[in-house]
Enzyme design. Structure first.
Site, PDB file in Angstrom:
ATOM      1  CE  LYS A 160      -2.556   1.509   3.598  1.00 31.61           C
ATOM      2  NZ  LYS A 160      -3.689   1.533   4.536  1.00 31.61           N
TER       3      LYS A 160
ATOM      4  N   GLY B 162      -6.354   6.815  16.704  1.00 31.79           N
ATOM      5  CA  GLY B 162      -5.991   8.058  16.015  1.00 31.79           C
ATOM      6  C   GLY B 162      -4.502   8.289  15.832  1.00 31.79           C
ATOM      7  CB  ALA B 163      -1.625   8.065  18.098  1.00 28.68           C
TER       8      ALA B 163
ATOM      9  CE  LYS C  91      -1.698  12.147  13.366  1.00 27.33           C
ATOM     10  NZ  LYS C  91      -2.474  11.296  12.435  1.00 27.33           N
TER      11      LYS C  91
ATOM     12  CB  SER D 265      -5.078   0.449  16.134  1.00 26.11           C
ATOM     13  OG  SER D 265      -5.234   0.573  14.739  1.00 26.11           O
TER      14      SER D 265
ATOM     15  NE  ARG E 156      -5.235  -1.093   7.131  1.00 24.57           N
ATOM     16  CZ  ARG E 156      -4.517  -0.158   7.719  1.00 24.57           C
ATOM     17  NH1 ARG E 156      -5.047   0.627   8.656  1.00 24.57           N
ATOM     18  NH2 ARG E 156      -3.260   0.027   7.384  1.00 24.57           N
TER      19      ARG E 156
ATOM     20  CB  VAL F 156     -13.677  19.667  18.965  1.00 19.64           C
ATOM     21  CG1 VAL F 156     -12.877  19.379  20.213  1.00 19.64           C
ATOM     22  CG2 VAL F 156     -12.951  19.135  17.734  1.00 19.64           C
TER      23      VAL F 156
ATOM     24  CD  GLN G 218     -10.792   4.374  10.944  1.00 22.39           C
ATOM     25  OE1 GLN G 218     -11.263   3.305  11.319  1.00 22.39           O
ATOM     26  NE2 GLN G 218     -10.395   4.551   9.702  1.00 22.39           N
TER      27      GLN G 218
HETATM   28  N1  LIG Z   1      -4.461   3.369  13.327  1.00 21.74           N
HETATM   29  C1  LIG Z   1      -4.755   3.317  12.051  1.00 21.74           C
HETATM   30  O1  LIG Z   1      -4.606   2.272  11.403  1.00 21.74           O
HETATM   31  C2  LIG Z   1      -5.329   4.525  11.375  1.00 21.74           C
HETATM   32  C3  LIG Z   1      -5.915   4.393  10.110  1.00 21.74           C
HETATM   33  C4  LIG Z   1      -6.525   5.512   9.529  1.00 21.74           C
HETATM   34  C5  LIG Z   1      -6.502   6.735  10.194  1.00 21.74           C
HETATM   35  N2  LIG Z   1      -5.875   6.838  11.402  1.00 21.74           N
HETATM   36  C6  LIG Z   1      -5.813   8.108  12.127  1.00 21.74           C
HETATM   37  O2  LIG Z   1      -7.066   8.301  12.766  1.00 21.74           O
HETATM   38  C7  LIG Z   1      -7.262   9.710  12.983  1.00 21.74           C
HETATM   39  C8  LIG Z   1      -8.657  10.091  12.488  1.00 21.74           C
HETATM   40  O3  LIG Z   1      -8.719   9.900  11.092  1.00 21.74           O
HETATM   41  P1  LIG Z   1      -9.994  10.404  10.270  1.00 21.74           P
HETATM   42  O4  LIG Z   1      -9.752  10.005   8.865  1.00 21.74           O
HETATM   43  O5  LIG Z   1     -11.232   9.964  10.962  1.00 21.74           O
HETATM   44  O6  LIG Z   1      -9.827  11.984  10.425  1.00 21.74           O
HETATM   45  P2  LIG Z   1     -10.946  13.093  10.249  1.00 21.74           P
HETATM   46  O7  LIG Z   1     -10.220  14.386  10.059  1.00 21.74           O
HETATM   47  O8  LIG Z   1     -11.936  12.669   9.231  1.00 21.74           O
HETATM   48  O9  LIG Z   1     -11.697  13.113  11.656  1.00 21.74           O
HETATM   49  C9  LIG Z   1     -11.111  13.484  12.860  1.00 21.74           C
HETATM   50  C10 LIG Z   1     -12.204  14.016  13.772  1.00 21.74           C
HETATM   51  O10 LIG Z   1     -11.628  14.259  15.048  1.00 21.74           O
HETATM   52  C11 LIG Z   1     -12.187  15.462  15.556  1.00 21.74           C
HETATM   53  N3  LIG Z   1     -11.276  15.976  16.572  1.00 21.74           N
HETATM   54  C12 LIG Z   1     -10.063  16.583  16.398  1.00 21.74           C
HETATM   55  N4  LIG Z   1      -9.521  16.867  17.593  1.00 21.74           N
HETATM   56  C13 LIG Z   1     -10.406  16.462  18.527  1.00 21.74           C
HETATM   57  C14 LIG Z   1     -10.416  16.486  19.951  1.00 21.74           C
HETATM   58  N5  LIG Z   1      -9.388  16.999  20.640  1.00 21.74           N
HETATM   59  N6  LIG Z   1     -11.486  15.993  20.604  1.00 21.74           N
HETATM   60  C15 LIG Z   1     -12.546  15.472  19.916  1.00 21.74           C
HETATM   61  N7  LIG Z   1     -12.594  15.428  18.570  1.00 21.74           N
HETATM   62  C16 LIG Z   1     -11.531  15.905  17.895  1.00 21.74           C
HETATM   63  C17 LIG Z   1     -12.353  16.349  14.350  1.00 21.74           C
HETATM   64  O11 LIG Z   1     -13.294  17.375  14.571  1.00 21.74           O
HETATM   65  C18 LIG Z   1     -12.819  15.326  13.294  1.00 21.74           C
HETATM   66  O12 LIG Z   1     -14.224  15.221  13.245  1.00 21.74           O
HETATM   67  C19 LIG Z   1      -6.124  10.423  12.235  1.00 21.74           C
HETATM   68  O13 LIG Z   1      -5.123  10.791  13.150  1.00 21.74           O
HETATM   69  C20 LIG Z   1      -5.626   9.352  11.271  1.00 21.74           C
HETATM   70  O14 LIG Z   1      -4.281   9.570  10.904  1.00 21.74           O
HETATM   71  C21 LIG Z   1      -5.310   5.756  12.018  1.00 21.74           C
END
Ligand SMILES: NC(=O)c1ccc[n+]([C@@H]2O[C@H](COP(=O)([O-])OP(=O)(O)OC[C@H]3O[C@@H](n4cnc5c(N)ncnc54)[C@H](O)[C@@H]3O)[C@@H](O)[C@H]2O)c1
Length: 325
Positions: free
Chosen positions: A70, A222-223, A228, A295, A113, A163, A141
C-alpha cells in the site's frame, strides 16, 4: 492487471457488509501472531515543505500466495484545495511470478480494515458483557470503527463526542442508513463506556486517567504518526497494553510519545493482538482489568482485505483489465 476504482471496491465490501472485512482482518492477525506473514515496518517519506508524508507498506502471505504494497499519503492541508487528506492505492503481486496482478483504491480499504482491527481487538479484549461504546472523534474513521465493532459486540448504546458537533450529525446520518443509532454526549461520559475508541488526529492527550473505569477496553486508533497521542499516559500504569506491532507502535502509535520520553519501555507491553488471536497469549483475564489496544495499521490488514476484494472482483467480472507489459 485488474484495476479497481473506489466505487468498485465499495460495491464488493459495502459498509453493511463490513463483517467480511472483520473476518479477513482477524485471519491476518492470526497469521501475524503465528509468525506466518512477512511484513517489514512501514516506511515514511516526509515532505516537510509540502506539509505531508507518504507511507509505504509491503507485506506477504505464503498462504495467500500474494504480496501487497500500500502507498498512502497524509496531507492535512489538502481539503483546502478540495482534495482528500488521505489517498491510498494497493498493488497485489502474485508470489509465483512476482507479476503485479491488481491495482486498486486503498483509501476505502484503509477505512474498513482499520475499523475491523478495532472490532477484532474489542472481541478479544473487551469484557464479555460489554454493551456500550464511546467514540471520541466523529470523522472518516469513526463510521468504520462503529460499524465494525457492532459486528463483534452486541452494542446497546453508542455515545460520540467531537469538538465539531456537525461531524456527529453527519456520522449519525450515515450510520442510520445501516440501522445503527448513535447519540451525542460530553467528553467525560463518552470516555467512561465499556469500550472506548479514540479516533482523532490529536497531539495532546484527550482522555484523562481518572475517567477510565476498571474493566474498560480502549482502542487507541488516532495516533499513527510520531508526536500524536490521545490518552493520558498515566493510564498505562493501570492497563494491559496490547499493540498491533511493537516497532510501528513505538515509533508512530499511541505509545510513541511516552516511549520517547522513557515513560514506557518494551517490557511494559503485554503482547500483540496477533499473539492473542492465535491463542499464544491470553486476552482479557478478568472483569476489572483495563486493556488498551494501540492500533497503528498493519500492511497485512490491507493485504488480506485486498486479496478478498480481488477474488470477489474476478468472480463478478468487476473492474478493468489493462495490459501493462
Ligand atoms: N491506526 C490506524 O490504522 C489509522 C488508520 C486511519 C486513520 N488513522 C488516524 O485516525 C485519525 C482520524 O482519522 P480520520 O480520517 O477519521 O480523520 P478526520 O479528520 O476525518 O476526523 C477526525 C475528527 O476528530 C475530531 N477531533 C479533532 N480533535 C479532537 C479532539 N481533541 N477531541 C474530539 N474530537 C476531535 C475532528 O473534529 C474530526 O471530526 C487520524 O489521526 C488518522 O491519521 C489511524
Amino acid at each position: 492487471m485488474l484495476i479497481l476504482n473506489q466505487e468498485e471496491v465499495k460495491q464488493i465490501i459495502p459498509l453493511s457488509q463490513i463483517d467480511k472485512v472483520v473476518k479477513c482482518v482477524e485471519s491476518a492477525f492470526l497469521k501475524h501472531g503465528k509468525g506466518e506473514v512477512d511484513m517489514p515496518p512501514k516506511t515514511y517519506l516526509f515532505f516537510k515543505k509540502d506539509k505531508g508524508d507518504l507511507r509505504i507498506m509491503p507485506s506477504f502471505s505464503e498462504e495467500l500466495g500474494m504480496a501487497g504494497t500500500k502507498i498512502v499519503n497524509v496531507h492535512p492541508d489538502n481539503p483546502k484545495n478540495n482534495l482528500p487528506t488521505v489517498g491510498a492505492v494497493i498493488v497485489l503481486n502474485d508470489a509465483k511470478t512476482g507479476i503485479p496482478i491488481a491495482f486498486m483504491d486503498g483509501t476505502y480499504i484503509t477505512g474498513v480494515r482499520t475499523g475491523a482491527a478495532g472490532a477484532v481487538a474489542s472481541k478479544y479484549l473487551a469484557k464479555k458483557d460489554a454493551k456500550t461504546l464511546g467514540v471520541i472523534g466523529a470523522g472518516q474513521q469513526a463510521i468504520f470503527q462503529i460499524a465494525a465493532t457492532a459486528c463483534t459486540i452486541k452494542l446497546q448504546d453508542i455515545l460520540v463526542y467531537d469538538v465539531n458537533e456537525k461531524s456527529i450529525e453527519l456520522l449519525s446520518v450515515e450510520l442510520e442508513k445501516i440501522g445503527i443509532k448513535i447519540r451525542k454526549a460530553g467528553l467525560e461520559e463518552v470516555s467512561k463506556q465499556d469500550i472506548l475508541t479514540t479516533t482523532t488526529p490529536s497531539r495532546d492527550p484527550i482522555v484523562k486517567n481518572e475517567w477510565v473505569m476498571p474493566g474498560m477496553h480502549i482502542n487507541a486508533v488516532g495516533a499513527d504518526a510520531e508526536g500524536k497521542e490521545e490518552l493520558d499516559p498515566t493510564i498505562y500504569k493501570r492497563a494491559k497494553i496490547v499493540v498491533d506491532d511493537w516497532i510501528q507502535a513505538s515509533h508512530s502509535g499511541e505509545i510513541n510519545v511516552p516511549v520517547a520520553k522513557g515513560m514506557i519501555t518494551k517490557s511494559d507491553i503485554y503482547g500483540s493482538l496477533g499473539e492473542i488471536v492465535a491463542g499464544i497469549k491470553i486476552g482479557r483475564e478478568n472483569n476489572e482489568e483495563i486493556t488498551v489496544f494501540d492500533s497503528t495499521g498493519l500492511g497485512i490488514q490491507d493485504l488480506f482485505t485486498a486479496v478478498m476484494v480481488y477474488e470477489e472482483a474476478l468472480k463478478r467480472g468487476a473492474g478493468k483489465n489493462i495490459e501493462i507489459f
